[in-house]
Write an enzyme that holds these catalytic residues in place. Structure first.
Site, PDB file in Angstrom:
ATOM      1  N   GLY A 118     -44.020  21.974  11.110  1.00 21.86           N
ATOM      2  CA  GLY A 118     -43.372  23.115  10.458  1.00 21.86           C
ATOM      3  C   GLY A 118     -41.880  22.875  10.313  1.00 21.86           C
ATOM      4  O   GLY A 118     -41.252  22.332  11.216  1.00 21.86           O
ATOM      5  N   VAL A 164     -28.429   9.799   9.467  1.00 21.02           N
ATOM      6  CA  VAL A 164     -28.080   8.818   8.430  1.00 21.02           C
ATOM      7  C   VAL A 164     -26.637   8.346   8.612  1.00 21.02           C
ATOM      8  O   VAL A 164     -26.353   7.144   8.617  1.00 21.02           O
ATOM      9  CB  VAL A 164     -28.308   9.421   7.019  1.00 21.02           C
ATOM     10  CG1 VAL A 164     -27.724   8.527   5.934  1.00 21.02           C
ATOM     11  CG2 VAL A 164     -29.800   9.655   6.780  1.00 21.02           C
ATOM     12  N   GLY A 188     -41.862  19.214  16.063  1.00 20.25           N
ATOM     13  CA  GLY A 188     -42.291  19.947  17.253  1.00 20.25           C
ATOM     14  C   GLY A 188     -43.239  19.143  18.121  1.00 20.25           C
ATOM     15  O   GLY A 188     -43.382  17.924  17.950  1.00 20.25           O
ATOM     16  N   SER A 237     -45.843  16.918  16.507  1.00 23.88           N
ATOM     17  CA  SER A 237     -45.245  15.712  15.922  1.00 23.88           C
ATOM     18  C   SER A 237     -44.929  14.694  17.016  1.00 23.88           C
ATOM     19  O   SER A 237     -44.998  13.478  16.802  1.00 23.88           O
ATOM     20  CB  SER A 237     -43.960  16.060  15.172  1.00 23.88           C
ATOM     21  OG  SER A 237     -44.185  17.165  14.342  1.00 23.88           O
ATOM     22  N   ASP A 264     -39.986  27.842  17.125  1.00 29.02           N
ATOM     23  CA  ASP A 264     -40.655  28.434  18.293  1.00 29.02           C
ATOM     24  C   ASP A 264     -39.994  28.116  19.634  1.00 29.02           C
ATOM     25  O   ASP A 264     -40.279  28.783  20.621  1.00 29.02           O
ATOM     26  CB  ASP A 264     -42.113  27.954  18.359  1.00 29.02           C
ATOM     27  CG  ASP A 264     -42.958  28.565  17.253  1.00 29.02           C
ATOM     28  OD1 ASP A 264     -42.576  29.626  16.745  1.00 29.02           O
ATOM     29  OD2 ASP A 264     -43.984  27.967  16.890  1.00 29.02           O
ATOM     30  N   ARG A 311     -39.802  57.176  14.024  1.00 30.46           N
ATOM     31  CA  ARG A 311     -41.091  56.485  14.118  1.00 30.46           C
ATOM     32  C   ARG A 311     -41.053  55.373  15.168  1.00 30.46           C
ATOM     33  O   ARG A 311     -39.990  54.892  15.550  1.00 30.46           O
ATOM     34  CB  ARG A 311     -41.409  55.810  12.780  1.00 30.46           C
ATOM     35  CG  ARG A 311     -41.879  56.774  11.737  1.00 30.46           C
ATOM     36  CD  ARG A 311     -42.005  56.084  10.396  1.00 30.46           C
ATOM     37  NE  ARG A 311     -42.633  56.963   9.439  1.00 30.46           N
ATOM     38  CZ  ARG A 311     -42.521  56.824   8.125  1.00 30.46           C
ATOM     39  NH1 ARG A 311     -41.798  55.859   7.609  1.00 30.46           N
ATOM     40  NH2 ARG A 311     -43.144  57.662   7.315  1.00 30.46           N
ATOM     41  N   MET A 352     -42.582  35.434  14.601  1.00 28.36           N
ATOM     42  CA  MET A 352     -43.419  34.232  14.689  1.00 28.36           C
ATOM     43  C   MET A 352     -43.628  33.775  16.134  1.00 28.36           C
ATOM     44  O   MET A 352     -42.897  34.193  17.038  1.00 28.36           O
ATOM     45  CB  MET A 352     -42.838  33.127  13.835  1.00 28.36           C
ATOM     46  CG  MET A 352     -43.328  33.251  12.400  1.00 28.36           C
ATOM     47  SD  MET A 352     -42.928  31.807  11.451  1.00 28.36           S
ATOM     48  CE  MET A 352     -44.227  31.872  10.230  1.00 28.36           C
ATOM     49  N   GLY A 353     -44.594  32.923  16.306  1.00 32.75           N
ATOM     50  CA  GLY A 353     -44.935  32.424  17.632  1.00 32.75           C
ATOM     51  C   GLY A 353     -46.427  32.618  17.843  1.00 32.75           C
ATOM     52  O   GLY A 353     -46.848  33.629  18.401  1.00 32.75           O
ATOM     53  N   ARG A 410     -38.458  31.042   8.972  1.00 31.63           N
ATOM     54  CA  ARG A 410     -38.440  29.578   8.883  1.00 31.63           C
ATOM     55  C   ARG A 410     -37.376  29.065   7.916  1.00 31.63           C
ATOM     56  O   ARG A 410     -37.110  27.861   7.873  1.00 31.63           O
ATOM     57  CB  ARG A 410     -39.831  29.083   8.450  1.00 31.63           C
ATOM     58  CG  ARG A 410     -40.855  29.105   9.548  1.00 31.63           C
ATOM     59  CD  ARG A 410     -41.238  27.718  10.032  1.00 31.63           C
ATOM     60  NE  ARG A 410     -41.994  27.004   9.045  1.00 31.63           N
ATOM     61  CZ  ARG A 410     -43.322  26.877   9.037  1.00 31.63           C
ATOM     62  NH1 ARG A 410     -44.042  27.451   9.983  1.00 31.63           N
ATOM     63  NH2 ARG A 410     -43.924  26.199   8.119  1.00 31.63           N
TER      64      ARG A 410
HETATM   65  O1  F6P Z   1     -44.349  26.214  14.598  1.00 35.35           O
HETATM   66  C1  F6P Z   1     -43.637  27.168  13.911  1.00 35.35           C
HETATM   67  C2  F6P Z   1     -44.529  28.201  13.270  1.00 35.35           C
HETATM   68  O2  F6P Z   1     -43.714  28.894  12.392  1.00 35.35           O
HETATM   69  C3  F6P Z   1     -45.251  29.161  14.197  1.00 35.35           C
HETATM   70  O3  F6P Z   1     -44.452  30.134  14.771  1.00 35.35           O
HETATM   71  C4  F6P Z   1     -46.282  29.707  13.253  1.00 35.35           C
HETATM   72  O4  F6P Z   1     -47.322  30.328  13.895  1.00 35.35           O
HETATM   73  C5  F6P Z   1     -46.688  28.461  12.538  1.00 35.35           C
HETATM   74  O5  F6P Z   1     -45.568  27.614  12.541  1.00 35.35           O
HETATM   75  C6  F6P Z   1     -47.151  28.641  11.129  1.00 35.35           C
HETATM   76  O6  F6P Z   1     -47.646  27.427  10.675  1.00 35.35           O
HETATM   77  P1  F6P Z   1     -47.928  27.000   9.175  1.00 35.35           P
HETATM   78  O7  F6P Z   1     -46.662  26.452   8.631  1.00 35.35           O
HETATM   79  O8  F6P Z   1     -48.949  25.934   9.297  1.00 35.35           O
HETATM   80  O9  F6P Z   1     -48.388  28.202   8.441  1.00 35.35           O
END
Ligand code: F6P
Length: 320
Positions: free
Chosen positions: A11, A24, A102, A105, A128, A163, A170-171, A253
């Site tokens: 990712g 580089v 990550g 990899s 993450d 509310r 993410m995670g 991301r």
């Molecule tokens: O590893 C980072 C991450 O963004 C996670 O938090 C998430 O669950 C996953 O990648 C999503 O993966 P993909 O890019 O395969 O949809």
């Protein structure tokens, strides 16, 4: 060592481009040639590459994503994939490989090293922050700040409408983002995959908060901590409060890396080149107590990085 290769795998994470630039420029400074492998291990197997010169990384320090692109690659988990990758590296006379990515990899990197014996350095880059051996990863700080910015906006509407908001960050497997974001935004409740929770207890806490004068509440949860919409229904059914869900998702991301993500990328990239020039094995760089450290690459796959439960408790105390 004459020619090294670099790739971004798994990712993407904000700061990967800054890291490519640091690699580089450092490598050329030390007299090495640099080949960029496109689209991670998939591109390695397919021999997709480009020559990286000084100007190939101009202006990219603040860009999100990765100019080399990346791809999830199943083939690298197979013997055949590793053999193909090894053949490509040898054919291109690559003397050392740097993988920015990550844990997955890094696992691939270990196998590539075992088969090829070509020295390899892994640079931890993942929003993450779930890689053992390093306190921080490239992109984590940016993702946390991106989520925080969104939550501050959600707070406005949460408080106007009085509310409860469940905000999914993410995670998939780990709660590092959820914990950091939850603590930073003053969330009433934080849910992480690592810690079991009880929804009736959470509902009681929310009710207690209302009785003590809280008009709205924020629950920050990791995507891997449960089904956000189902949790919302349950809390609504028990408490009778209005509950909404907001999934922040892939916004985390992207975007320009924060200064912290860029500078980690600068330090990691430079150190990775220096390590690669002197090692004969597979290493990783990491961040520990304010310094770049060097460890065997295998460390990251043999150990599990744990969330800091003290931060979890602190968030709970501060939310009363
Ligand atoms: O590893 C980072 C991450 O963004 C996670 O938090 C998430 O669950 C996953 O990648 C999503 O993966 P993909 O890019 O395969 O949809």
């Amino acid at each position: 060592m004459r020619r090294i290769a670099v790739t971004t795998a798994g990712g993407d994470a904000p700061g990967m481009n800054a890291c490519l630039r640091a690699i580089v420029r450092s490598a050329i400074y030390y007299g090495l040639e640099v080949v960029g492998i496109e689209e991670g291990y998939w591109g390695l197997i397919e021999d997709k590459k480009r020559r990286m010169d000084l100007r190939s990384v101009s202006g990219i320090i603040s860009w999100g994503g990765t100019i080399l692109k990346t791809k999830r690659c199943e083939e690298i988990k197979t013997k055949k994939g590793i053999e193909k990758a090894t053949r490509v590296l040898k054919r291109n006379r690559i003397d050392g490989l740097i993988t920015i990515g990550g844990e997955g990899s890094f696992k691939g990197g270990i196998e590539i090293y075992r088969a090829s014996r070509i020295p390899l350095v892994g640079i931890p880059a993942s929003i993450d922050n779930d890689i053992a051996g390093t306190e921080d990863t490239i992109g984590f700080d940016t993702a946390v700040n991106t989520a925080l910015d969104s939550i501050q906006k959600i707070r406005d509407t949460a408080s106007s409408h009085e509310r409860i908001f469940i905000i999914e960050v993410m995670g998939r497997e780990r709660g590092f983002i959820s914990l950091a974001v939850g603590l930073a935004c003053g969330a009433e409740i934080i849910l992480v995959p690592e810690i079991k929770y009880n929804l009736s207890k959470i509902s009681q806490e929310l009710e207690k908060g209302r009785k003590s004068g809280k008009k709205s509440s924020i629950i920050v949860m990791a995507e891997g901590a449960g089904a956000s919409y189902a949790i919302a229904h349950q809390i609504r059914d028990v408490t009778g409060y209005e509950v909404r869900v907001s999934v922040i998702g892939y916004i985390q991301r992207g975007g320009s890396p924060t200064a912290r993500s860029v500078n980690l990328a600068n330090l990691f990239g430079h150190q990775a080149v220096k390590v690669l020039m002197r090692t004969k094995s597979a290493k990783m760089v990491g961040w520990k107590e304010g310094k770049v450290v060097v460890l065997p690459l295998g460390y990251s796959t043999k150990h599990r990085k744990e969330i800091d439960k003290n931060l979890y408790r602190l968030a709970h105390i501060l939310a009363i």
